[in-house]
Write a protein that holds these residues in place. Structure first.
Motif, short mmCIF file in Angstrom:
data_model
loop_
_atom_site.label_atom_id
_atom_site.label_comp_id
_atom_site.label_asym_id
_atom_site.label_seq_id
_atom_site.Cartn_x
_atom_site.Cartn_y
_atom_site.Cartn_z
N UNK A 18 1.76 -11.35 -6.08
CA UNK A 18 1.24 -11.51 -4.72
C UNK A 18 1.04 -10.22 -3.97
N UNK A 19 1.35 -10.27 -2.67
CA UNK A 19 1.13 -9.11 -1.81
C UNK A 19 2.02 -7.94 -2.19
N UNK A 20 3.25 -8.22 -2.60
CA UNK A 20 4.15 -7.14 -3.00
C UNK A 20 3.61 -6.35 -4.17
N UNK A 21 3.09 -7.06 -5.17
CA UNK A 21 2.53 -6.39 -6.34
C UNK A 21 1.28 -5.59 -5.97
N UNK A 22 0.44 -6.18 -5.13
CA UNK A 22 -0.81 -5.49 -4.77
C UNK A 22 -0.55 -4.22 -3.99
N UNK A 26 -1.43 -0.46 -5.17
CA UNK A 26 -2.33 0.31 -4.31
C UNK A 26 -1.71 1.65 -3.91
N UNK A 27 -0.45 1.61 -3.51
CA UNK A 27 0.24 2.84 -3.12
C UNK A 27 0.35 3.79 -4.31
N UNK A 28 0.59 3.24 -5.48
CA UNK A 28 0.66 4.06 -6.69
C UNK A 28 -0.69 4.71 -6.97
N UNK A 29 -1.78 3.96 -6.80
CA UNK A 29 -3.12 4.51 -6.99
C UNK A 29 -3.40 5.64 -6.01
N UNK A 51 -0.59 -0.16 -13.49
CA UNK A 51 -0.45 1.00 -12.60
C UNK A 51 -1.30 2.17 -13.07
N UNK A 52 -1.94 2.84 -12.13
CA UNK A 52 -2.75 4.00 -12.46
C UNK A 52 -1.87 5.16 -12.89
N UNK A 223 -7.08 -8.13 1.90
CA UNK A 223 -7.23 -8.11 3.36
C UNK A 223 -5.96 -7.62 4.05
N UNK A 224 -4.86 -7.65 3.34
CA UNK A 224 -3.56 -7.34 3.93
C UNK A 224 -3.12 -5.90 3.64
N UNK A 225 -3.38 -5.46 2.43
CA UNK A 225 -2.89 -4.15 1.98
C UNK A 225 -3.33 -2.97 2.86
#
Length: 252
Positions: A18-22, A26-29, A51-52, A223-225
């Motif tokens: 969910x949102x936690x994974x996204x 995203x932060x890792x990217x 993960x990137x 939409x949340x990240x």
């Protein structure tokens, strides 16, 4: 405005889906080192495979509903990985039931332990002076628009989210002298794996009906990240103690 998180380190609860994974991915990217926490190690490993920057994506299996000494555990994480620049407290579970069947301490405890107390203990560990979180560290707590918009069957769930909204105000005042910030976001109905797992409740008829309540349509994790990234970044350095609703106009 460009946001990047190179040389930053964040802890994410509920990071397996969910949102936690996204937000973790995203932060890792965007360059951040991530400590991803969840109950299911296999799901965490799956997220790490996406993960990137895999070397900067660390996973820790932990059930944060087991709240005893959780703050001390969080403090130990800082000793292992170093100082943090913030955290996203997204771990949560849901309960849908009428008040006639949920009005008991036994039914409320699991929700409060995961949605509220467990995440709160993590924060307590990270803001401990011994943790030495970095200056301007920012913490984002995931609440829900159910805390501001009445919905049937969400008595206990909404109560846990309402607790978050009020608690962050006091926490914000306490941690401001340390140059730390904390805010909450209250997403509306967002399509995640949890919705798919609850397909017997969230069937096609339910989804079609709920779409009518959302002027801009049902939300996606994408939409949340961005809002979470903004709240973690230096661009929001003058925002603290706020609950920001992001629900496509559903609560209007």
């Amino acid at each position: 405005m460009k946001i990047d998180f190179f040389s930053k380190r964040f802890l994410i609860t509920g990071a397996s889906s969910g949102m936690g994974a996204h937000i973790a991915l995203t932060l890792n990217t965007l360059g951040a080192e991530i400590i991803a926490i969840a109950r299911d190690e296999q799901k965490l490993l799956k997220q790490k495979s996406f993960a990137k920057n895999k070397d900067l994506f660390h996973i820790l299996q932990k059930d944060i509903s087991e709240i005893n000494s959780l703050d001390k555990w969080a403090l130990e994480i800082t000793k292992q990985y170093g100082s943090f620049d913030g955290a996203v407290l997204s771990a949560g579970i849901q309960q849908i039931a009428p008040i006639s069947s949920v009005l008991s301490v036994e039914s409320a405890i699991p929700l409060f332990n995961t949605n509220y107390f467990g995440n709160l203990q993590i924060i307590k560990g990270l803001i401990d002076r011994r943790a030495k979180s970095n200056k301007n560290a920012s913490f984002v707590f995931l609440s829900s628009n159910s805390s501001v918009k009445a919905q049937k069957g969400l008595t206990n769930y909404a109560a846990t989210k309402g607790a978050i909204n009020t608690a962050i105000k006091s926490i914000a005042l306490e941690i401001a002298p340390l140059s730390y910030r904390i805010n909450a976001i209250s997403p509306g109905f967002v399509m995640t794996e949890m919705i798919e797992d609850w397909s017997k409740v969230y069937d096609s008829t339910y989804i079609e009906n709920i779409k009518k309540e959302y002027p801009l349509g049902i939300g996606k994790v994408e939409d949340i990240t961005p809002l979470i990234c903004f709240l973690l970044s230096e661009y929001s350095h003058w925002i603290t103690g706020q609950n920001i609703v992001i629900d496509g106009g559903a609560s209007l």
